[in-house]
Scaffold this motif. Structure first.
Motif: not given
Length: 828
Positions: A621-649
């Protein structure tokens, strides 16, 4: 075993509670009221994990491709450290390198962080390190009598389910000494004080909640009389052999063969095949005593393998070393008893025939048989560190029954860092290994610190990130006033190497690695994070397809632009994947177009909320155990990577509005890339989880970008408990299902119809992925805004349990939400 700077195949400690699994975030069973607390699963480099697939790896050093001298300070995270063989391999390799450099050459400081979700695993590693330190001292003092006793103890700690009584007494005293040396929770110390009793390079940090109390609890448990008798252990071994595989873990209390039917059928087919004929030429390859005839050799092999096809014979041929009699290996396969080192033979007269290299199947007189039985009953004990029974949980207590016979295990420990030392008996190979390891610790320990953290890897990385955000610096680097890390009382949060083993198989693949691990990788050209794929490599046509399955990015190169992660080497098969971090933040011209970025983020949102339909009976099987707590963490990481904050907003604001106009869609049963037409797509069914994820983030720190609209605050979110006696736990599935709570105004039997309603903008109800199931009390615990719950109670909504893997249902009736009870709010 491997060193910290190279990849290796590993088994993972199961990353989740596999008993009727709820859909969870990578930080399992998260307590939103205490966002940085850890719950307990891993194994990064484990040869002793339960409920995980794959084989154990050979050890290898962290430094083959990079000299330890290339770093001023070396910090390594062994995530899911398991039995520690890769830590040991790294120490052996570092010591060899430092010896070649000479005594006057400056040595870098090294800090190894040993992380595992199983407190008993880390408690066992602590005992191993304590014993290794003692062995190093005895060897430095030329105390041969104590040295052989300590090395024999280490052999049994690693590979023996039962051990001689005199070594058991020695072990219990060590456990008592460690427990006394460790600071108690209420002793007033805020650091890793060890009152001088622990080796100076061992640190049990107070800073991480739960680590010290859980290790102390295990040690106290092991000081008591073992839960199981020798008879039960040997009976367990016999039953495993009868079931056709003596290396698979089974529940001692369960006397039935409870394997899935497909496993039983596969074994039945295998048994129908003709057995491999053991030829005279093959028998001559066994290192039997020269005086043993071919007939005696054939009878000996047949006696061991019996009706279990030729597996044991094949393993024996592969594992006995040059010059070995092989009789101690056969004796272990037959009796599950690891023969002590020959230096201790005077304590084991009833086993003298093994050292004398006579036949395993030689008939014994009644007196000899009684002597052997009495010896086992009176002079041997169960090895307590192989078993841990937490009385607060419903489990049988088996921590570790090795998947491999000790002769295989010792080969994997030598790995590629130490030439294998052949010996007439495998105990000699163990003694040589631990003597070499002890000598290596003597070389490096003045420059070494080892710390322990109990917890699930993602939760622990999030805890470290909170420390980073609060301190804005790496404590280990900051406390550089001393040349010896042993004087430091700080936990590194940035690492030269991060080893994940195949943990990503169970926690969302590379998406979790890029989101949670990459922020903790040092900006150094030779730093990297490594993980491997053991659960399902044949599910993917290539490594790019593997990454796409979890991240929804089409090429390996695109991960540089989205996550700042560069693929160095590795694939689904063969070389383990390694990634390093590019310099951040990225320049604006390195970023994709905003419309492409927004489309990807929306597709990732729907994928995390609603993975594609899969067969209920998939074995791999391919396990997919994640939920939206990870999604919010992804948004935070993308700001650190250098994406403009208003894109995530902009994206988060649109999602919170309840509908987005996009070409992205929840995945169908067949994964399709962005080829749908532009249309409104509902996000309403996923809003309760999104609100919880946002509030959970805000309970620890502010967003790095603004959000317009009705943003939930931590105080708006309430924890609820709902009794649900109607759940079907017999799902007809060979592996753990992925479950969700589906709140609806009227009964629906499946989750499948929800996808079409979402696409058509006609969906009603809420799909909850962030929840916990208590199978004993038969109740669900979840988080939701009080406003939404009041609306559902007022309108007499109900809830059933659905499956996100097969899109089916697990409830026979609708449970009314009127029975819900409030527990607590998220802390502000």
């Amino acid at each position: 075993a491997m060193s910290a700077f190279e990849g290796a195949d590993q088994r993972s400690e199961a990353q989740r509670d596999r008993t009727f699994n709820m859909r969870q975030d990578a930080n399992h069973r998260i307590h939103l009221a205490d966002y940085t607390s850890s719950s307990s699963t891993s194994s990064s480099f484990s040869s002793s994990s339960s409920s995980s697939s794959s084989s154990s790896s050979s050890s290898s050093s962290a430094f083959p491709s990079t000299s330890v001298d290339d770093f001023n300070d070396v910090s390594v995270l062994f995530a899911g450290v398991g039995d520690g063989r890769h830590v040991f391999a790294t120490v052996i390799d570092a010591a060899a390198q430092w010896k070649s450099l000479g005594q006057e050459h400056p040595k870098p400081r090294m800090h190894f962080t040993l992380l595992d979700i199983k407190d008993a695993t880390l408690a066992r590693d602590l005992i191993l390190l304590w014993s290794i330190d003692r062995l190093a001292r005895y060897r430095a003092e030329n105390n041969e009598e104590e040295a052989i006793m300590e090395s024999a103890l280490l052999m049994y700690l690693y590979a023996g389910e039962i051990m001689p009584l005199y070594l058991y007494d020695r072990l219990v005293q060590i456990i008592a000494n460690i427990a006394q040396a460790l600071p108690r929770v209420d002793d007033g110390h805020g650091g890793d004080n060890n009152d001088g009793s622990l080796p100076s390079w061992i640190h049990i940090h107070h800073h991480h909640p739960g680590t010290l109390p859980s290790i102390l609890k295990v040690l106290d448990n092991w000081r008591r009389k073992p839960y199981y008798t020798i008879h039960q252990i040997l009976e367990k071994a016999d039953k495993q052999k009868e079931m056709g595989n003596p290396y698979v873990e089974r529940d001692l209390a369960n006397q039935e063969d409870n394997r899935p039917s497909f496993m039983k059928e596969a074994e039945a087919e295998r048994r129908k095949k003709p057995k491999m004929e053991i030829t005279d030429e093959m028998l001559s390859m066994f290192p039997f005593p020269p005086e043993m005839s071919l007939a005696e050799r054939r009878a000996l092999v047949a006696n061991v393998s019996e009706d279990k096809d030729y597996e044991m014979s094949r393993r024996l041929m592969e594992t006995v070393g040059e010059g070995s009699t092989g009789l101690d290996v056969m004796f272990y396969l037959k009796q599950h008893i690891l023969v002590p080192p020959i230096e201790l033979r005077d304590r084991h007269a009833p086993l003298s025939w093994v050292w004398e290299a006579t036949s395993v199947q030689k008939s014994r007189s009644e007196t000899e048989a009684e002597e052997f039985s009495s010896h086992m009953k009176n002079d041997w004990m169960v090895n307590p560190v192989f078993f841990y029974k937490d009385e607060s949980k419903q489990e049988d207590g088996f921590l570790h029954i090795s998947q491999h016979v000790p002769s295989e295990l010792i080969h994997s420990m030598y790995g590629n860092v130490l030439p294998f030392q052949s010996s007439p008996f495998m105990s000699g190979s163990y003694v040589h290994y631990f003597n070499t390891l002890a000598d290596s610790f003597l070389v490096v320990k003045e420059h070494l610190a080892i710390s322990f953290i109990v917890g699930e890897v993602v939760e622990c990385l999030r805890w470290m990130k909170v420390i980073n955000d609060n301190n804005n610096n790496n404590n280990f680097e900051k406390a550089a006033s001393s040349s010896s890390p042993s004087s430091q009382q700080h936990q590194p949060t940035q690492f030269n190497r991060i080893f994940f083993s195949n943990i990503p198989d169970y926690i969302g693949g590379p998406l979790s690695v890029f989101t949670y691990a990459m922020p903790h990788l040092k900006q150094h050209p030779d730093s990297f994070v490594m993980f491997n794929i053991l659960l399902n490599p044949n599910k993917f046509k290539d490594y790019a397809d593997y990454c796409w399955t979890y991240t929804r990015l089409p090429t390996l190169e695109s991960h540089v632009n989205y996550f700042g992660a560069r693929h160095l080497v590795g694939s689904c098969w063969g070389v383990d994947p390694r990634w390093n971090a590019v310099p951040l933040p990225l320049k604006f011209n390195q970023l994709p177009k905003q419309e492409d970025f927004t489309l990807w983020l929306l597709q990732l949102f729907f994928f995390l909320c609603f993975p594609e339909e899969r067969s209920s009976y998939e074995v791999i099987r391919i396990e997919h155990p994640l939920n939206l707590l990870t999604y919010i963490a992804v948004l935070g990481r993308l700001v650190e990577v250098g994406y403009p904050a208003h894109w995530m907003s902009g994206v988060l604001t649109s999602l919170l509005s309840g509908s987005v106009r996009t070409t992205a869609r929840p995945p169908s049963s067949t994964i399709v890339k962005f080829d749908a037409s532009l249309a409104p797509v509902m996000t309403g069914p996923f809003l309760p989880d999104l609100e919880v994820a946002v509030a959970a983030h805000l309970s620890t720190r502010a967003f790095p970008f603004g959000v317009i609209g009705d943003v939930p605050l931590p105080g708006d979110i309430q924890q609820y408990v709902l009794p649900m006696p109607a759940i079907k736990e017999d799902t007809g599935h060979p592996t753990a299902p992925v479950l969700v709570l589906y709140f609806v105004p009227a009964m629906r039997n499946t989750v499948r119809s929800l996808r079409e309603h979402v696409v058509r903008n006609t969906a009603e109800g809420y799909l909850i992925n962030i929840w916990r199931w208590d199978g004993v009390r038969r109740q669900a615990t979840f988080w939701m805004s009080e406003k939404r719950m009041d609306h559902m109670m007022k309108n007499r909504w109900g809830v059933f349990v659905g499956r996100l893997d097969s899109w089916g249902g697990c409830s026979t009736t609708l449970t009314q939400v009127a029975g819900v009870k409030k527990v607590e709010r998220i802390k502000q």
